[in-house]
Write an enzyme that holds these catalytic residues in place. Structure first.
Site, PDB file in Angstrom:
ATOM      1  CD  GLN A 168      -3.129  -1.002   2.061  1.00 59.67           C
ATOM      2  OE1 GLN A 168      -2.955  -0.501   3.171  1.00 59.67           O
ATOM      3  NE2 GLN A 168      -4.308  -1.463   1.665  1.00 59.67           N
ATOM      4  CG  ASP A 207      -5.994   0.804 -12.008  1.00 58.80           C
ATOM      5  OD1 ASP A 207      -6.195  -0.239 -12.652  1.00 58.80           O
ATOM      6  OD2 ASP A 207      -4.855   1.212 -11.701  1.00 58.80           O
ATOM      7  CD  GLU A 244      -7.095  -3.770 -10.773  1.00 61.56           C
ATOM      8  OE1 GLU A 244      -6.552  -4.594 -11.533  1.00 61.56           O
ATOM      9  OE2 GLU A 244      -6.636  -2.628 -10.572  1.00 61.56           O
TER      10      GLU A 244
END
Length: 493
Positions: A168, A207, A244
């Protein structure tokens, strides 16, 4: 007082998250098509001339923001932002706005693929974008926004996909990773999305969502404007969000962290449906399809046979290059009552980087159609295959019905009803299916919408006569072109 305020905040947040699962479809329409790399005015024309008449509910469009110009113009350059100016090879802001208006006018909603995780990856020297904006990605300098180095996470590479910090906060394939906890970054992302809402979009495909902390996305989503009532949305409608999140199970960053914020892409659906129709699993096991396979709850799952990424990978996932099993998988996908369905509309590719069809000046060319309406000149357009668009009509016709009358031969011949409105049969064995089966339909003669169309009361393909008990003789040869037969009440001869 604090307890009351806290409870109210939780209720409001919960209401917003539930609203973000609503795709705002017209009437009984309920299928999205991804017109991958199409130009805006071509999409507008397709909405009016094909998608609306065939009952499609919405279009996922390629990223709308200015992107880096890469040598050879590979499709993935669209996923390398330079700024949030609405100029790409698909068109400019005026053309985008016209497309959204024209599609909304005929009841086809627009969902934009948006890039909130990152900006462009490294580029030698000064990069130039599709709107002429300059940037220096290596220095994390994007004056078109503007962003500078302080707006990004420190540079690091993802080497351990089990490390949440790396997943992340490090750079996905070298793309400069934005810090979504920054007030400035949040404000620019919200401004970008709100501008698209003002132009009339119905929602967003987010995305690389798993590469952003769910709490940061929750802040961004909850700060967005309501949808624009001038485009036919009810007052206080929230944008539909589908994210996603690639989760094959046992991932450090789980799909479950995002499902309350909006729908989530169910990649296991794509992999398992490919396995089944490639013959690696007997079709009889599909009776418990959906949550019985460990998938997300139906209303939280964005489902697909393939997408623009995994259709280019090796493995179980089916694509247009295997037309018979692909059409069978698509028919099952659209007939079985699970998930929020999206179908793919591709261009031909020989390798992972193949650009969309383009001319000598590297401008995307418009799709052209033959006498049967199929695409030529490098566009595949699976959504224009009769076996696909007919199942979109099937899905509309059987909406709000459940699975009944399941039958299988103990292997890979199956059939089932959708209430008393529809019937599907599939043969993935190497021998014929020839059987009197319960179609659950009212007595009469029905057109098989896979092999033909109902035109002026006559069927151009197979037809099936259903008796007063709902039974009809079903034949699908092992060498039949499609391997599937579909009947529904709107295709009664």
């Amino acid at each position: 007082m604090f307890k009351l305020a806290f409870t109210l905040t939780l209720c409001l947040a919960g209401g917003l998250s539930l609203a973000q699962h609503n795709p705002h479809w017209w009437g009984n329409r309920n299928t999205i098509v991804h017109l991958f790399e199409w130009k805006w005015l071509d999409i507008a024309q397709e909405c009016e001339s094909f998608l609306a008449p065939r009952g499609f509910a919405g279009v996922q469009v390629s990223p709308v923001n200015e992107n880096i110009i890469s040598a050879g113009r590979p499709w993935w350059e669209r996923y390398q932002p330079i700024s949030y100016k609405l100029t790409t090879r698909s068109g400019n802001e005026e053309e985008f706005g016209e497309m959204v208006r024209r599609c909304n006018d005929v009841g086809v909603r627009i969902y934009v693929d948006v890039l909130l995780n990152h900006m462009s990856g490294d580029f030698d020297g000064v990069a130039v974008g599709t709107a002429g904006t300059q940037a220096e990605p290596r220095k994390k300098s994007f004056p078109g926004v503007p962003y500078s180095a302080q707006d990004f996470h420190p540079t690091c590479e993802i080497t351990d996909w089990n490390d949440r910090f790396q997943v992340q906060q490090c750079e996905l394939v070298g793309l400069k990773d934005l810090n979504q906890s920054s007030d400035w970054v949040r404000s620019k992302l919200i401004e970008f999305l709100d501008h698209l809402i003002e132009l009339g979009v119905a929602g967003f495909r987010v995305d690389a969502a798993k590469h952003m902390a769910s709490e940061d996305l929750e802040y961004i989503y909850s700060s967005l404007s309501n949808l624009n009532i001038a485009h036919g949305f009810p007052h206080n409608s929230r944008p539909f969000i589908f994210q996603e999140v690639i989760d094959h199970g046992h991932e450090t960053v789980s799909r479950d962290e995002y499902r309350d914020l909006g729908a989530v892409t169910e990649f296991r659906f794509s992999e398992e449906i490919g396995n089944a129709f490639r013959g690696n699993n007997a079709l009889k096991w599909l009776q418990s399809w959906g949550t019985g396979w460990g998938f997300l709850p139906s209303g939280q799952a964005l489902t697909f046979v393939d997408n623009h990424d995994n259709q280019r990978d090796a493995g179980a996932v089916l694509n247009y290059k295997s037309p018979k099993p692909y059409k069978m998988a698509t028919a099952f996908h659209l007939a079985y009552p699970y998930g929020i369905s999206r179908v793919m509309s591709s261009f031909a590719f020989d390798d992972h980087d193949t650009p969309p069809p383009q001319d000598a000046q590297e401008r995307i060319i418009s799709p052209e159609f033959d006498a049967d309406g199929a695409c030529v000149n490098g566009w595949i357009c699976e959504h224009r295959w009769r076996q696909v668009y007919a199942m979109v009509g099937f899905k509309n016709a059987v909406r709000d019905t459940e699975i009944t009358g399941w039958w299988d031969n103990g292997d890979s011949q199956i059939s089932f009803c959708r209430g008393t409105k529809g019937f599907l049969a599939l043969n993935n064995n190497l021998y014929d299916l020839s059987q009197d089966l319960n179609t659950c339909l009212p007595a009469g003669t029905y057109c098989d919408v896979i092999s033909g169309s109902l035109i002026d009361g006559s069927c151009t393909g197979k037809s099936v006569t259903v008796n007063e008990h709902g039974y009809g003789y079903i034949h699908i040869g092992s060498d039949d072109f499609d391997g599937v037969l579909a009947l529904h009440v709107d295709a009664k001869v």
